[in-house]
Motif scaffolding. Structure first.
Motif, short mmCIF file in Angstrom:
data_model
loop_
_atom_site.label_atom_id
_atom_site.label_comp_id
_atom_site.label_asym_id
_atom_site.label_seq_id
_atom_site.Cartn_x
_atom_site.Cartn_y
_atom_site.Cartn_z
N ASP A 1 0.84 -1.20 0.00
CA ASP A 1 0.00 0.00 0.00
C ASP A 1 0.88 1.25 0.00
OD1 ASP A 1 -1.77 2.04 0.48
OD2 ASP A 1 -2.32 1.38 2.51
N PRO A 2 1.17 1.80 -1.20
CA PRO A 2 2.09 2.94 -1.24
C PRO A 2 1.52 4.20 -0.59
CG PRO A 2 1.28 2.39 -3.45
CD PRO A 2 0.74 1.35 -2.52
N ALA A 3 0.18 4.38 -0.60
CA ALA A 3 -0.40 5.59 0.00
C ALA A 3 -0.64 5.42 1.50
CB ALA A 3 -1.71 5.93 -0.71
N LEU A 4 -0.45 4.24 2.01
CA LEU A 4 -0.65 3.90 3.43
C LEU A 4 -2.02 4.34 3.94
CD1 LEU A 4 2.92 4.39 4.96
CD2 LEU A 4 1.79 2.31 4.20
N THR A 5 -3.04 3.96 3.18
CA THR A 5 -4.43 4.21 3.61
C THR A 5 -4.95 3.04 4.46
OG1 THR A 5 -5.23 3.21 1.58
CG2 THR A 5 -5.03 5.61 1.59
N THR A 6 -4.12 2.03 4.66
CA THR A 6 -4.51 0.85 5.45
C THR A 6 -4.81 1.26 6.89
OG1 THR A 6 -3.11 -0.55 4.09
CG2 THR A 6 -3.67 -1.41 6.25
N SER A 7 -5.68 0.49 7.54
CA SER A 7 -5.98 0.68 8.96
C SER A 7 -4.71 0.57 9.80
CB SER A 7 -6.98 -0.39 9.39
OG SER A 7 -6.80 -0.73 10.73
N THR B 1 -7.16 -10.58 7.25
CA THR B 1 -6.13 -9.68 6.75
C THR B 1 -5.76 -10.15 5.35
OG1 THR B 1 -4.44 -11.07 7.77
CG2 THR B 1 -5.18 -9.16 9.03
N SER B 2 -5.37 -9.21 4.50
CA SER B 2 -5.13 -9.53 3.09
C SER B 2 -3.75 -10.16 2.92
CB SER B 2 -5.23 -8.26 2.26
OG SER B 2 -6.45 -7.63 2.51
N GLU C 1 -8.70 -0.72 4.36
CA GLU C 1 -8.85 0.67 4.79
C GLU C 1 -9.58 0.75 6.12
OE1 GLU C 1 -10.75 2.02 1.29
OE2 GLU C 1 -8.86 2.32 0.23
N ALA C 2 -9.23 1.74 6.93
CA ALA C 2 -9.90 1.93 8.23
C ALA C 2 -11.33 2.42 7.99
CB ALA C 2 -9.13 2.97 9.04
N PRO C 3 -12.32 1.94 8.73
CA PRO C 3 -12.22 0.88 9.73
C PRO C 3 -12.22 -0.50 9.06
CG PRO C 3 -14.48 1.68 9.60
CD PRO C 3 -13.70 2.46 8.60
N HIS C 4 -11.32 -1.36 9.53
CA HIS C 4 -11.24 -2.70 8.94
C HIS C 4 -11.35 -3.75 10.03
CE1 HIS C 4 -10.12 -5.80 6.04
NE2 HIS C 4 -9.41 -6.33 7.02
N ASP C 5 -12.24 -4.69 9.83
CA ASP C 5 -12.40 -5.78 10.78
C ASP C 5 -11.56 -6.96 10.29
OD1 ASP C 5 -13.13 -7.82 12.40
OD2 ASP C 5 -15.27 -7.79 11.93
N PRO C 6 -10.45 -7.27 10.96
CA PRO C 6 -9.62 -8.38 10.49
C PRO C 6 -10.22 -9.76 10.79
CG PRO C 6 -8.64 -7.40 12.44
CD PRO C 6 -9.89 -6.63 12.15
N ARG C 7 -11.40 -9.78 11.35
CA ARG C 7 -12.12 -11.06 11.55
C ARG C 7 -13.53 -10.89 11.01
NH1 ARG C 7 -7.81 -12.06 12.27
NH2 ARG C 7 -6.64 -12.69 14.10
N ARG C 8 -13.64 -10.54 9.74
CA ARG C 8 -14.98 -10.34 9.17
C ARG C 8 -15.75 -11.65 9.23
NH1 ARG C 8 -15.18 -7.91 3.56
NH2 ARG C 8 -17.32 -7.52 4.16
#
Ligand SMILES: Cc1cc2nc3c(=O)[nH]c(=O)nc-3n(C[C@H](O)[C@H](O)[C@H](O)COP(=O)(O)OP(=O)(O)OC[C@H]3O[C@@H](n4cnc5c(N)ncnc54)[C@H](O)[C@@H]3O)c2cc1C
Length: 497
Positions: free
Chosen positions: A245-251, A460-461, A436-443
């Motif tokens: 993620d180059p833009a660091l939009t990750t949660s 998680t991806s 992206e935030a908000p992200h549930d890593p246990r969907r």
């Protein structure tokens, strides 16, 4: 297979690692399972092509040796992992900066102390032609950080030189362009601070990380309590590589998890190519479990329709496709945005002088985010005596991909690349689901009783996320059937969307 026949207790759609890992657990619980895969081979995104004796991954996966599913998943017991050298090599302001083993303060300080008590330039024991020698030279106990880090003013001090290991030992790098800007990459104390921060992170329970305030990584980074030069010089390029993620939009929570895993287990790749993972998973299932070349076109709770074999009946159904295909089969499922990734493989007349290190671009001065001499990390990926360099471009690739990547790689490695040969380049616009935030890593993985969904888009991806989602889905299914294998007293599971 016969049309409209009762085909299996559970039909799993998709033989990626999520579907294969779920199949193991369901079969162990005594269910009859059939995995239907549209492609002619199992593995999904984890694929390795053989070209002229090279084993070329379609993706350039960075795995963590700390991921429990990598070693704990049934079927993966004999998986061999090849480790990158500890720490990372950041290219910034015209030089490569060896960070040493930043995964713990003790490791960082030890590297610095060893180095300061040794004469400079440090000469690695030279044994031409033996890969063991290069491994020893780059072990965490070896004096492998640069002298420049100890110079007054740190890495960016005017005239300070870094050092890299060349085929002949250690050599100073080119001086920083423009004399440096006060230290883009950290000195020994900064590295020790970063090491201490990573050590703390390594010891932190997942539940505590997931309870932290959630922002984008880009917003959270300035507040992590480390000097800006450490954040910009090491953390930003490292997280960019770990999250694709180059833009660091990750949660920021997912970034904490990724950094924690890095701090716990470093980075590695499967020996022989990433296809080894699904190959092992598929090979240890009962024969006939995985049916390739079967494309599912519609799903119900007790049957699927296939292009090739009509309708097949089952008791329960598990969708283990990518996010897009899952939403096509089950409209209403959320499709995330994706990070596009392009992977390039080059061969060179001689290996660049970076050993088993992962080389990160600290300046964003070209298309390549990270690169490594893969034949040093995993010699089985190249024919004897040949060199394989694997590089990753994040985001949309430039139109003149090979030319601009080659120019960038010449700067990153400090060697001419005009005689390098492009072996393969592969672009995947939907490589990695964005977190992206908000992200549930246990969907949630349970749509309703009898219908489940898994895959990296449910966790998680990552390879770990995909494997773990398969495990969660299998447990949910077993719980609904009241079969052993699901945790006793599981609460009613939330529904997937
Ligand atoms: C370029 C790239 C770089 C990556 N880098 C990393 C990294 O550095 N670290 C990391 O951990 N992860 C990385 N990943 C992500 C990782 O590869 C995935 O998280 C993981 O492989 C996902 O596995 P999965 O089983 O969830 O899905 P998939 O592997 O996508 O498997 C889904 C399967 O379902 C099949 N299918 C789809 N539709 C149908 C249908 N209708 N009928 C039958 N079958 C169907 C597909 O053919 C496929 O085989 C990267 C991925 C790519 C592409």
């Amino acid at each position: 297979m016969r049309s409209t026949a009762y085909h299996a207790d559970v039909i799993i759609i998709g033989a990626g690692i999520a579907g294969l890992s779920a199949a193991h657990l369901l079969i162990r619980a005594g269910l009859g399972v059939s995995v239907l895969e549209a492609e002619p081979r199992a593995g999904g995104r984890l694929a390795t092509d053989e070209v002229d004796g090279f084993r070329l991954d379609r993706l350039g996966p960075l795995l963590s040796g700390s991921w429990p599913e990598l070693t704990g998943s049934p079927g993966l017991g004999s998986l061999e992992l090849r480790e990158f050298a500890p720490g990372v090599l950041v290219h910034s302001e015209g030089r490569r900066h060896l960070t040493g083993d930043i995964r713990s303060a003790r490791g960082a300080l030890k590297a610095a102390r060893t180095r300061s008590s040794a004469p400079w330039p440090h000469r690695a024991p030279r044994t031409p032609g033996t890969s063991r020698a290069s491994r020893t030279a780059l072990s965490p106990r070896a004096p492998w950080a640069s002298r420049a880090s100890e110079a007054p003013g740190g890495y960016g001090a005017p005239g300070a030189h870094g050092s890299v290991r060349s085929a002949n030992g250690w050599e100073p790098c080119a001086p920083a362009r423009g004399g440096g800007r006060g230290g883009a990459v950290t000195g020994a104390i900064d590295r020790a601070r970063l090491g201490a921060a990573l050590s703390r992170l390594a010891a932190t329970e997942e539940a505590r990380l997931l309870a932290r305030p959630e922002r984008t990584v880009a917003d959270a980074l300035p507040g992590v309590g480390l000097p800006a030069r450490t954040v910009e010089g090491v953390l930003r390029p490292l997280l960019t590589a770990l999250l694709s993620d180059p833009a660091l939009t990750t949660s920021s929570r997912c970034a904490d998890l990724a950094l924690r895993d890095y701090a716990r287990g470093g980075l590695c790749v499967p020996a022989g190519g990433s296809a080894a993972l699904p190959r092992l998973l598929a090979a240890s299932l009962p024969p006939g479990t995985v049916r390739t070349g079967v494309h599912v076109t519609a799903v119900g709770t007790t049957s699927v329709r296939t292009k090739e074999h009509g309708e097949l009946g089952c008791r329960s159904l598990l969708l283990a496709t990518g996010a897009g295909a899952a939403a096509e089969l089950l409209p209403g499922l959320r499709v995330p945005a994706f990070h596009p990734v392009t992977v390039l493989h080059h061969t060179a007349p001689a290996p660049p002088p970076t050993g088993r290190s992962l080389v990160l671009d600290g300046d964003r001065s070209g298309p390549v985010a990270h690169t490594a001499v893969m034949s040093e990390v995993d010699p089985s990926r190249a024919p004897e005596g040949r060199t394989l360099i694997t590089s990753t471009v994040l985001g949309p690739p430039p139109p003149d991909l090979d030319r601009s990547a080659r120019a960038h790689l010449a700067a990153l490695y400090g060697v001419p690349t005009d005689r390098w040969e492009l072996l393969a380049a592969r672009h995947d616009p939907e490589a990695v689901p964005a977190m992206e935030a908000p992200h549930d890593p246990r969907r949630p993985v349970r749509v309703l009783a009898g219908l489940y969904v898994c895959g990296d888009h449910r966790g998680t991806s990552t390879v770990q996320g995909a494997l773990h989602s398969g495990r969660r889905a299998a447990k949910a299914l077993l719980a609904d059937l009241a079969l052993p294998g699901a945790r006793e007293g599981s609460p009613r599971l939330p529904e997937a969307a």
